[in-house]
Design an enzyme around this catalytic site. Sequence first.
Site, PDB file in Angstrom:
ATOM      1  N   SER A  23       0.813  -1.216   0.000  1.00  0.00           N
ATOM      2  CA  SER A  23       0.000   0.000   0.000  1.00  0.00           C
ATOM      3  C   SER A  23       0.842   1.258   0.000  1.00  0.00           C
ATOM      4  CB  SER A  23      -0.889  -0.007   1.240  1.00  0.00           C
ATOM      5  OG  SER A  23      -0.066   0.064   2.387  1.00  0.00           O
ATOM      6  N   CYS A  24       2.157   1.136   0.204  1.00  0.00           N
ATOM      7  CA  CYS A  24       2.954   2.348   0.391  1.00  0.00           C
ATOM      8  C   CYS A  24       3.921   2.663  -0.747  1.00  0.00           C
ATOM      9  CB  CYS A  24       3.752   2.249   1.686  1.00  0.00           C
ATOM     10  SG  CYS A  24       2.720   2.491   3.119  1.00  0.00           S
ATOM     11  N   PHE A  25       4.845   1.742  -1.035  1.00  0.00           N
ATOM     12  CA  PHE A  25       5.921   2.108  -1.968  1.00  0.00           C
ATOM     13  C   PHE A  25       5.399   2.592  -3.325  1.00  0.00           C
ATOM     14  CE2 PHE A  25       9.460  -0.693   0.129  1.00  0.00           C
ATOM     15  CZ  PHE A  25       9.441   0.151   1.218  1.00  0.00           C
TER      16      PHE A  25
ATOM     17  N   ASP B  22       3.433   5.946  -2.838  1.00  0.00           N
ATOM     18  CA  ASP B  22       4.206   7.094  -2.369  1.00  0.00           C
ATOM     19  C   ASP B  22       5.216   7.557  -3.415  1.00  0.00           C
ATOM     20  OD1 ASP B  22       2.718   6.827  -0.139  1.00  0.00           O
ATOM     21  OD2 ASP B  22       4.322   6.125   1.176  1.00  0.00           O
TER      22      ASP B  22
END
Length: 420
Positions: A263-265, A268
Amino acid sequence: MKISVIGLGYVGLTQAVCLADLGYEVIGVDINKERIESIINKKPPIYEKGLKKILDRVVSRNLSITSNLKKAILDSDISFICVGTPSKKQGSMSLHQLEHVSKEIGMYLKLKKYHTVVIKSTVVAGTCEENVIPILEKESKKKFPKDFGVLMNPEFLREGEAIEDFFNPDRIVIGSSDKRSLQTLRKLYSNFKCPILSTSFKEAEMIKYASNAFLATKISFINEIGNICKRFNIDTNVVAEGIGLDHRICPYFLRSGIGFGGSCFPKDVNAIIYKATELGYNPRLLRAVLDVNRDQPLKLLEILEKKGLRHRKIGVLGLTFKAGTDDIRESPALNTIKELLMEEAELYIYDPKAMDKVKRIFPHLNYLGSGQEVVNNSEIVLILTEWPEFKDLDYGDKLVIDGKNVFNSKIPKNYEGICW
Ligand code: UDX
């Protein structure tokens, strides 16, 4: 100090249960009725190591769960906002949930003498000062920092290790221009044995993006080296070990494979690229990080192609973006499945945690009850998540193509690694 946590996803739920476990009175707030029910019944709505045990300890002791944001704000001194900031189509970040919650909190601030708001949601530099604070001021008709506090306190939790990371962080970053609320949060974290870095709002917001962008870069770097090594017939794992012993490089995040998901890399890195471009800078390196990552799962298919095996009965072991979680967001496994389906391959699939979620996306595939059944039914097996149980299957003579470096010993007879 009474605490409310708004948004009980991975980050918010971890924050809420862990603060409650430290002994604070915590009110968790979410709009999802099913999620609330599940937490109240001590059933973790996500798979996360250690979560069930803590829920058992804190629910009905000092963690209460509600959908009533007003009551939560009025009954607490400090609120952590942990709502999602998902990607929009072109890669920019959606502030919809954060702005909505800020508006509501602003209305309730009117009814209070003083309250501190901590942003934990990942937001691009400038969001606290240009979006959140103006909304809170407008709705409450009060002034920051005189009448209420605002802080940016980014999270660095890894899924699967979130509770361990909460209690043993490498560092805590707190961004604000407001001394009073800074002291409050420093006090809350005073028992943590790690550096606490005080910064401006924008610096704190950027530290989160720079951390994720750096880690993503490290992975794409080792995957690029891995793709070169593969052509030389060199084992990238040995190369990674060799470079990781240099303290300036360090051994972590040098595992080559089918690339990063979660969900992040991806979200973002996309968001920082989008924002930088908007500001007139072309972030070439970060674009390349995503390029390498997008193509990395295809390396498995290139191996199949080279061996002329693309249309066979193919076993897929693992669907989550990494082991230890049931999260399939941006999982390289799903892209691999899409590509294989375009080739009309016959797929047999197993994952210990995420089959139900994937069935909703691909309802008509052959989902089997165990890894061994997948092996037995297929001619070739692809390993797409590093679940430890995949190490112990009996692969016989079947070709195993490993995208996740799952074996350290007992390597199957007929085996090929993606970069080793
Ligand atoms: C990440 C950050 O680590 C965390 O600090 C942040 O708050 C949220 O994003 P998470 O998404 O849970 O956490 O997973 P992480 O363990 O960092 O792995 C991300 C992805 O990179 C996974 O797909 C993983 O398989 C991959 N990865 C990781 C590699 O391919 N090689 C590595 O060496 C390390």
